[in-house]
Design a protein around this motif. Structure first.
Motif, PDB file in Angstrom:
ATOM      1  N   SER A  35       0.827  -1.209   0.000  1.00 28.40           N
ATOM      2  CA  SER A  35       0.000   0.000   0.000  1.00 28.40           C
ATOM      3  C   SER A  35       0.864   1.263   0.000  1.00 28.40           C
ATOM      4  O   SER A  35       0.466   2.284  -0.551  1.00 28.40           O
ATOM      5  CB  SER A  35      -0.950   0.011   1.195  1.00 28.40           C
ATOM      6  OG  SER A  35      -0.231   0.112   2.407  1.00 28.40           O
ATOM      7  N   ARG A  38       2.274   1.843  -3.820  1.00 22.75           N
ATOM      8  CA  ARG A  38       1.326   1.968  -4.924  1.00 22.75           C
ATOM      9  C   ARG A  38       0.701   3.344  -4.968  1.00 22.75           C
ATOM     10  O   ARG A  38       0.701   4.086  -3.985  1.00 22.75           O
ATOM     11  CB  ARG A  38       0.201   0.922  -4.796  1.00 22.75           C
ATOM     12  CG  ARG A  38       0.678  -0.492  -4.851  1.00 22.75           C
ATOM     13  CD  ARG A  38       1.309  -0.780  -6.176  1.00 22.75           C
ATOM     14  NE  ARG A  38       1.962  -2.083  -6.162  1.00 22.75           N
ATOM     15  CZ  ARG A  38       2.119  -2.843  -7.204  1.00 22.75           C
ATOM     16  NH1 ARG A  38       1.686  -2.453  -8.372  1.00 22.75           N
ATOM     17  NH2 ARG A  38       2.741  -3.982  -7.113  1.00 22.75           N
ATOM     18  N   PHE A  40      -2.776   5.318  -5.448  1.00 24.37           N
ATOM     19  CA  PHE A  40      -4.219   5.131  -5.340  1.00 24.37           C
ATOM     20  C   PHE A  40      -4.928   6.339  -5.942  1.00 24.37           C
ATOM     21  O   PHE A  40      -4.321   7.391  -6.151  1.00 24.37           O
ATOM     22  CB  PHE A  40      -4.615   4.956  -3.871  1.00 24.37           C
ATOM     23  CG  PHE A  40      -4.256   3.606  -3.333  1.00 24.37           C
ATOM     24  CD1 PHE A  40      -5.162   2.562  -3.370  1.00 24.37           C
ATOM     25  CD2 PHE A  40      -2.999   3.359  -2.804  1.00 24.37           C
ATOM     26  CE1 PHE A  40      -4.832   1.312  -2.892  1.00 24.37           C
ATOM     27  CE2 PHE A  40      -2.657   2.113  -2.317  1.00 24.37           C
ATOM     28  CZ  PHE A  40      -3.579   1.085  -2.362  1.00 24.37           C
ATOM     29  N   LYS A  46      -5.154   5.929   0.045  1.00 22.45           N
ATOM     30  CA  LYS A  46      -3.861   5.300   0.308  1.00 22.45           C
ATOM     31  C   LYS A  46      -3.582   5.265   1.808  1.00 22.45           C
ATOM     32  O   LYS A  46      -3.181   4.242   2.360  1.00 22.45           O
ATOM     33  CB  LYS A  46      -2.745   6.064  -0.410  1.00 22.45           C
ATOM     34  CG  LYS A  46      -1.376   5.485  -0.185  1.00 22.45           C
ATOM     35  CD  LYS A  46      -0.334   6.228  -0.989  1.00 22.45           C
ATOM     36  CE  LYS A  46       1.001   5.531  -0.894  1.00 22.45           C
ATOM     37  NZ  LYS A  46       1.924   5.961  -1.919  1.00 22.45           N
ATOM     38  N   TRP A  49      -5.844   2.638   3.652  1.00 23.67           N
ATOM     39  CA  TRP A  49      -5.369   1.260   3.555  1.00 23.67           C
ATOM     40  C   TRP A  49      -4.113   1.056   4.388  1.00 23.67           C
ATOM     41  O   TRP A  49      -3.958   0.040   5.062  1.00 23.67           O
ATOM     42  CB  TRP A  49      -5.112   0.881   2.101  1.00 23.67           C
ATOM     43  CG  TRP A  49      -6.358   0.618   1.338  1.00 23.67           C
ATOM     44  CD1 TRP A  49      -6.803   1.308   0.249  1.00 23.67           C
ATOM     45  CD2 TRP A  49      -7.333  -0.399   1.591  1.00 23.67           C
ATOM     46  NE1 TRP A  49      -7.991   0.779  -0.179  1.00 23.67           N
ATOM     47  CE2 TRP A  49      -8.340  -0.265   0.622  1.00 23.67           C
ATOM     48  CE3 TRP A  49      -7.456  -1.395   2.546  1.00 23.67           C
ATOM     49  CZ2 TRP A  49      -9.449  -1.099   0.585  1.00 23.67           C
ATOM     50  CZ3 TRP A  49      -8.560  -2.230   2.513  1.00 23.67           C
ATOM     51  CH2 TRP A  49      -9.541  -2.074   1.544  1.00 23.67           C
ATOM     52  N   GLY A  72      -4.785  -0.129  -6.103  1.00 25.65           N
ATOM     53  CA  GLY A  72      -3.524   0.583  -6.243  1.00 25.65           C
ATOM     54  C   GLY A  72      -2.829   0.210  -7.552  1.00 25.65           C
ATOM     55  O   GLY A  72      -2.765  -0.940  -7.921  1.00 25.65           O
TER      56      GLY A  72
END
Length: 76
Positions: A35, A38, A40, A46, A49, A72
């Motif tokens: 997370s 990545r 988002f 983001k 998560w 993501g």
């Protein structure tokens, strides 16, 4: 004593117990790393998560694996 001593186990049983103990930890560490790396749709998603994986360890990691992983995208 908080923890009771483990009963004598064979090496196969010890490996199985170790895997069952470390699987949630590895899942959660992967969810945190994934997370964080990545992109988002929104920064709030983001952080939601990331926060779920950090503050709700096993359930947050599992929820990210099931629902958040595909939201993501890889960074450019």
């Amino acid at each position: 004593m908080i923890w009771a001593p483990l009963p004598p186990m064979s090496s196969g049983q010890l490996v199985l117990v170790s895997l069952l103990a470390f699987l949630p930890i590895v899942l959660n560490l992967w969810a945190i790393w994934h997370s964080f790396t990545r992109v988002f749709p929104t920064p709030a998603e983001k952080m939601a998560w990331f926060g779920a994986a950090v503050f709700i360890p096993v359930l947050g990691g599992l929820a990210y694996l099931l629902f958040g992983r595909k939201r993501g995208k890889k960074p450019l």
